[in-house]
Write a protein that holds these residues in place. Sequence first.
Motif, PDB file in Angstrom:
ATOM      1  N   LEU A   1       0.813  -1.221   0.000  1.00 47.67           N
ATOM      2  CA  LEU A   1       0.000   0.000   0.000  1.00 47.67           C
ATOM      3  C   LEU A   1       0.846   1.270   0.000  1.00 47.67           C
ATOM      4  O   LEU A   1       0.328   2.368   0.208  1.00 47.67           O
ATOM      5  CB  LEU A   1      -0.916   0.002   1.240  1.00 47.67           C
ATOM      6  N   GLU A   2       2.142   1.133  -0.270  1.00 48.08           N
ATOM      7  CA  GLU A   2       3.055   2.288  -0.183  1.00 48.08           C
ATOM      8  C   GLU A   2       2.645   3.428  -1.104  1.00 48.08           C
ATOM      9  O   GLU A   2       2.851   4.604  -0.773  1.00 48.08           O
ATOM     10  CB  GLU A   2       4.487   1.856  -0.524  1.00 48.08           C
ATOM     11  N   ASN A   3       2.083   3.120  -2.254  1.00 53.06           N
ATOM     12  CA  ASN A   3       1.697   4.164  -3.208  1.00 53.06           C
ATOM     13  C   ASN A   3       0.305   4.720  -2.938  1.00 53.06           C
ATOM     14  O   ASN A   3      -0.142   5.631  -3.644  1.00 53.06           O
ATOM     15  CB  ASN A   3       1.751   3.614  -4.638  1.00 53.06           C
ATOM     16  N   GLN A   4      -0.344   4.164  -1.922  1.00 53.16           N
ATOM     17  CA  GLN A   4      -1.729   4.569  -1.643  1.00 53.16           C
ATOM     18  C   GLN A   4      -1.897   5.204  -0.264  1.00 53.16           C
ATOM     19  O   GLN A   4      -2.704   6.109  -0.089  1.00 53.16           O
ATOM     20  CB  GLN A   4      -2.630   3.333  -1.753  1.00 53.16           C
ATOM     21  N   VAL A   5      -1.130   4.720   0.717  1.00 56.26           N
ATOM     22  CA  VAL A   5      -1.230   5.222   2.087  1.00 56.26           C
ATOM     23  C   VAL A   5       0.058   5.946   2.445  1.00 56.26           C
ATOM     24  O   VAL A   5       1.141   5.363   2.400  1.00 56.26           O
ATOM     25  CB  VAL A   5      -1.494   4.079   3.088  1.00 56.26           C
ATOM     26  N   ARG A   6      -0.079   7.212   2.824  1.00 57.15           N
ATOM     27  CA  ARG A   6       1.081   8.033   3.186  1.00 57.15           C
ATOM     28  C   ARG A   6       1.035   8.342   4.674  1.00 57.15           C
ATOM     29  O   ARG A   6       0.012   8.800   5.190  1.00 57.15           O
ATOM     30  CB  ARG A   6       1.056   9.353   2.397  1.00 57.15           C
ATOM     31  N   VAL A   7       2.152   8.114   5.365  1.00 55.60           N
ATOM     32  CA  VAL A   7       2.268   8.418   6.790  1.00 55.60           C
ATOM     33  C   VAL A   7       3.177   9.634   6.921  1.00 55.60           C
ATOM     34  O   VAL A   7       4.403   9.524   6.814  1.00 55.60           O
ATOM     35  CB  VAL A   7       2.834   7.214   7.575  1.00 55.60           C
ATOM     36  N   LEU A   8       2.579  10.787   7.148  1.00 55.17           N
ATOM     37  CA  LEU A   8       3.350  12.033   7.165  1.00 55.17           C
ATOM     38  C   LEU A   8       3.985  12.318   8.516  1.00 55.17           C
ATOM     39  O   LEU A   8       4.893  13.144   8.608  1.00 55.17           O
ATOM     40  CB  LEU A   8       2.455  13.219   6.763  1.00 55.17           C
ATOM     41  N   GLY A   9       3.487  11.690   9.583  1.00 54.07           N
ATOM     42  CA  GLY A   9       3.999  12.002  10.915  1.00 54.07           C
ATOM     43  C   GLY A   9       3.510  13.359  11.384  1.00 54.07           C
ATOM     44  O   GLY A   9       2.419  13.807  11.028  1.00 54.07           O
ATOM     45  N   TYR A  10       4.340  14.015  12.184  1.00 52.63           N
ATOM     46  CA  TYR A  10       3.958  15.330  12.720  1.00 52.63           C
ATOM     47  C   TYR A  10       3.941  16.375  11.611  1.00 52.63           C
ATOM     48  O   TYR A  10       4.902  16.513  10.853  1.00 52.63           O
ATOM     49  CB  TYR A  10       4.937  15.748  13.819  1.00 52.63           C
ATOM     50  N   VAL A  11       2.847  17.107  11.510  1.00 53.04           N
ATOM     51  CA  VAL A  11       2.701  18.189  10.550  1.00 53.04           C
ATOM     52  C   VAL A  11       2.520  19.485  11.324  1.00 53.04           C
ATOM     53  O   VAL A  11       1.751  19.542  12.294  1.00 53.04           O
ATOM     54  CB  VAL A  11       1.489  17.949   9.621  1.00 53.04           C
ATOM     55  N   LYS A  12       3.223  20.530  10.930  1.00 55.15           N
ATOM     56  CA  LYS A  12       3.142  21.813  11.641  1.00 55.15           C
ATOM     57  C   LYS A  12       1.697  22.320  11.670  1.00 55.15           C
ATOM     58  O   LYS A  12       0.970  22.183  10.681  1.00 55.15           O
ATOM     59  CB  LYS A  12       4.046  22.843  10.967  1.00 55.15           C
TER      60      LYS A  12
END
Length: 367
Positions: free
Chosen positions: A245-256
């Motif tokens: 699912l790497e191209n479909q689910v993005r884990v951005l982490g902390y966002v300002k």
Amino acid sequence: MRIGINLLTLTQERFGGVEQYIKNLIAHLADSGENLTLFLFLSTNIKNIFPYHEKIQIRMLKDPAQIHESIRQCQLDLWFCPMHSSYISDVRVPCIVTIHDVLHTAYPHFVQGGLEENNRYYHRFAPSFRKVITVSAFSRNAIANQLSIPKEKIHAIHLSAPAIFDKAPADVIRKKVKQKYQLPDTYAIYPSSFNPHKNHQNLLKAILILREKHNTALPLILTGYANKRNRIYQSVLRFIEEHSLENQVRVLGYVKPDEMPSLYWNSSFLVFPSLYEGFGIPLVEALKAQRPIACSNKGSIPEVAGDAALYFNPERPEEMALRMKEMLNPLTRKKLWEEGKLRSQHFSWKKTAEETLHVFRSVIKKR
């Protein structure tokens, strides 16, 4: 009024819902026009998160004897504890606390200390609570039923979204954020901590069902700070890798914080699969950002989202998948958008502060 605010357990972390509540409530209490002084009791040097205000004074303390002496010196009318695990014994002025939820009674295995230890803690201190503030009618009922605190002592006061959500971000800012994170044109967003009740696993299963059974590859953006050793965070990354699912689910982490409104405005909808919430600030963020919502039917979530959402059972990934598929219909999103514009008007930090002050005044008047 001279109000002591117990922030002794507050730490400098990426802010979640409780910290958002504290920061916004204090700012709006200070700006309320009321004749009050707020004394913030801190044990670590994080006073920089509170902007200078003539009605706010900082007390840096750790030793219990110093705390009690400072309460006396400040001539407080009230001692306010807006955080769990921060209560202290033998305070000589009336005490009001905020209990955001009682997650430990519904999912004791999700909470450090479990059911018995947390209940002992509340039962020890509850007799000293003059009033209890909570963040939803759902939590008010749960606190009364699970902690045996009289319902008439508990006041439900809704929260709101950060002030930055009060107006739409400029197009140029939205485009900049979209380019920075390489966001697709269509996506669902889920901003959340990586805690067990946030239910990331069932959400990922629903995304997989959409792809495998319904031929719908819905992009999903996950945000929220996580320690790399966090087991929920690790399980999310592992699931993504194991199911390609790497191209479909993005884990951005902390966002300002100043980028979050653009992430909402660029999205197609908010998905919110939490198993349990005392309130759920991301729901209000979505309402303020005029984004439709697909969400869990558990806890306080229906109370907050109202008619501006499609609901699903968060323990049934197939049902969750079908609701998200419905959200891809522009007519469905338009209907929810119209409901959301009305619903969003219910929430404001000014209203939260006014209702909180009403509780404060009721206790001081009796004193």
